[in-house]
Design a protein around this motif. Structure first.
Motif, short mmCIF file in Angstrom:
data_model
loop_
_atom_site.label_atom_id
_atom_site.label_comp_id
_atom_site.label_asym_id
_atom_site.label_seq_id
_atom_site.Cartn_x
_atom_site.Cartn_y
_atom_site.Cartn_z
N ASP A 23 40.79 10.35 36.55
CA ASP A 23 41.73 9.25 36.93
C ASP A 23 41.68 8.25 35.55
O ASP A 23 42.43 7.38 36.08
CB ASP A 23 42.50 9.00 37.82
N LEU A 74 35.56 11.18 38.09
CA LEU A 74 35.66 9.50 37.35
C LEU A 74 37.01 9.04 38.25
O LEU A 74 37.66 9.66 38.10
CB LEU A 74 35.72 9.77 35.84
N ILE A 75 36.67 7.90 39.20
CA ILE A 75 37.27 7.04 40.15
C ILE A 75 37.72 5.71 39.14
O ILE A 75 36.49 5.00 39.23
CB ILE A 75 37.49 7.07 41.20
N GLY A 76 38.77 5.50 38.95
CA GLY A 76 38.63 3.85 38.93
C GLY A 76 37.49 3.26 37.34
O GLY A 76 37.70 2.54 37.67
N VAL A 77 37.60 3.91 36.91
CA VAL A 77 36.79 3.76 35.07
C VAL A 77 37.82 3.78 34.43
O VAL A 77 38.08 5.05 34.20
CB VAL A 77 34.79 3.84 35.25
#
Lengths: 371, 371
Positions: B313, B329-332
């Motif tokens: 995201d 990849l999450i929230g980076v």
């Protein structure tokens, strides 16, 4: 304090993958088979070791999926064959614990069973054991007894148990009745619960006479109860078990024991609670895992993995290393890096709860090979 | 505009690992051998393709390390064997370019050579070619001519060339003399340079008669010049080359051509410049690489890797995937993830310049295996 309790049987439901810990936890290597604390033992083995002084190694049953039989037996070499209950497919906790109760009550009509998740972290063991001893004393009086955890923060990740009046039970000075069960609250409510010391976390631990538990299941889910009885009747006959399991198990109602047993028992005043004074962590996500492995220090990157080769200036977060690769982190904080042979996760502690969404997306995307 | 220039020879020094692009760039797979733009070609091949219309495939020389010979020849199948100059060890750019100049001037006394790094990204080719054509015209007049890049931002990462009066040279309407060379400035100075349009980026491109270049080396570094002469005298004799290289090459002074040639020439008024109007990027770190591959869109995660399996995201930063692993990849944000079989880098665009520090630390730590 930790001597064996003669009428007690421990049941460990070892199911659940732990999707929020993907890609560390997998369908073929679920959370309970991992050493998440650096203890050198899997969570399952730590659970066994906590229960063994209370029940004895002959009286601990494990309910798990067929696929995990070999791994479970490798972790628990002392478990008797007849105490390993294999599920052909997951049917939720009432079926898992109810099956054990139904089989054990036939072997021993007055047996008291306690069910304890295979993948929680509890420290120190003696405070846990003291709570179970009290809960067994309460269960002997016909109650279904849970162990509630005194909250250490206003968590929105757990259900709560509202403690009511004290119960007078010999050997259980902290026993109380339960006023009600509460679903995971919003933050404002959680803060109110936290301030009001009578709300405890529901850690999914239930101790009761097996027949009392089964009667509660029967009262609320009679078909499920009938299925469990049919299974139990055939269970200890090796020739008959297979066909009955194949026919009955897949049709059992899927329902968590919180709803099938604990909530209705609370409404009838039949649910009791012992407050647990031990540290408890269900290691729900990588943020918990980071906290658990930072050894209490606030500025410390947690590292999990025997052969970890890390070069990092990060002072918070966690690296899980399952490969021999050099991992270099520069200028990232509260980072979560999980490095496995076929999948890599990079996120932050703040977003750790969203890992389950990735697992769902991978399922939908046909990438089950890495789940 | 792009017809071949009969007296021109292009020289491509293909050295330098590109430490700031570790673990993508390695000692055995340096930056110039990678496709960093998704063009389907390595930077070296793109460099060749830009120069071939100007010089012809028979008149492009490559100076590279012995270890890279096979890779370079695979990238450039049309390069004549006699135009591949192999270094037994790196001796910096004066030795590399000077060797080519010394050998080529023996083959062709009036030759004009232009040296161009193997690992820069330049678009579009025709604007580059127009600048080189002008530079060759200036070089014919006895100048050493560089191509300066009109800055697109106040960068502190490059040296600057201060353009002075225009030069009247046929075929080079934009030619100017160079007032001075400036080292990488601080931000305040860089902003002043950026506002003053007469400061151009030094992109390390030098075009001159080979004999003029060698005379400048001789004037400033006579021992180095003598060594180059000795090498050149033996070079095209296969029996003699080896022993002379073994004896002379390792003793050559290590000095960048900017200091041995360009700076002193500027002081004498012998350095000219052509402003280049093309986009130029030396792909100095992963932040540049991210920008280069986000296709001009500001909210776009750049992805490099043929078999990349990314679930993300993130709307900025870059993932380089050299394995078939699923990367989530999450929230980076502004994240840099470089996933290679034996090393993993996680950083942010902001800290991309610090990657070189990791390489230094790995060297010191005896982990040369992943460099």
């Amino acid at each position: 304090m930790s001597q064996e309790i003669s009428d007690f049987y421990a049941v460990i439901p070892a199911g659940g993958i732990g999707s929020r810990l993907w890609p560390l936890s997998r369908a073929d290597a679920p959370k309970f088979l991992h050493d998440l604390t650096g203890s050198g033992h899997s969570l399952l083995r730590d659970t066994w070791d906590r229960l063994e002084p209370l029940a004895g190694s002959e009286r601990i049953a494990v309910v798990t999926g067929r696929a995990h039989r070999a791994a479970v037996e490798a972790q628990l070499p002392a478990v008797p064959d007849r105490n390993v209950f294999l599920e052909s497919e997951p049917r939720d906790s009432t079926a898992a614990i109810g099956l054990a109760a139904a089989v054990l009550v036939r072997r021993e009509p007055d047996v008291i069973i306690g069910s304890f998740a295979a993948d929680h972290v509890i420290r120190p063991p003696h405070l846990f054991q003291w709570a179970v001893q009290q809960a067994v004393a309460v269960a002997r009086q016909g109650y279904i007894c849970t162990i509630g955890i005194q909250p250490s923060e206003p968590s929105i990740g757990f259900g709560y148990i509202k403690k009511a009046d004290g119960l007078l039970v010999d050997g259980a000075p902290e026993a109380a009745t339960v006023e009600r069960f509460v679903e995971k609250p919003d933050l404002e409510t959680a803060r109110a619960y936290f301030a009001d010391r009578s709300y405890l976390w529901n850690a999914g631990m239930f101790i009761s006479r097996a027949d009392v538990l089964l009667a509660e299941i029967e009262a609320n889910n009679p078909e499920l109860h009938a299925g469990l009885m049919e299974l139990a009747e055939a269970w200890d006959d090796r020739d008959r078990r297979g066909p009955v399991v194949d026919r009955v198990w897949p049709a059992l109602t899927k329902i968590a024991i919180d709803y099938s047993v604990a909530e209705p028992a609370a409404e009838k005043g039949k649910l009791a609670v012992i407050p647990g004074h031990f540290d408890w962590d269900d290691v729900g996500d990588f943020a918990s895992l980071a906290k658990l492995n930072s050894h209490g220090r606030k500025n410390d990157l947690a590292i999990l993995g025997e052969n970890a080769r890390i070069l990092s200036d990060a002072s918070s977060g966690i690296v899980v290393s399952q490969t021999s690769r050099v991992i270099s982190l520069i200028g990232v904080q509260d980072i979560v890096v999980v490095d496995t042979p076929d999948a890599l996760l990079v996120t932050t502690s703040e977003h750790a709860q969203r890992v389950k969404g990735v697992v769902d997306a991978l399922k939908l995307g046909g990438r089950g090979d890495v789940l």
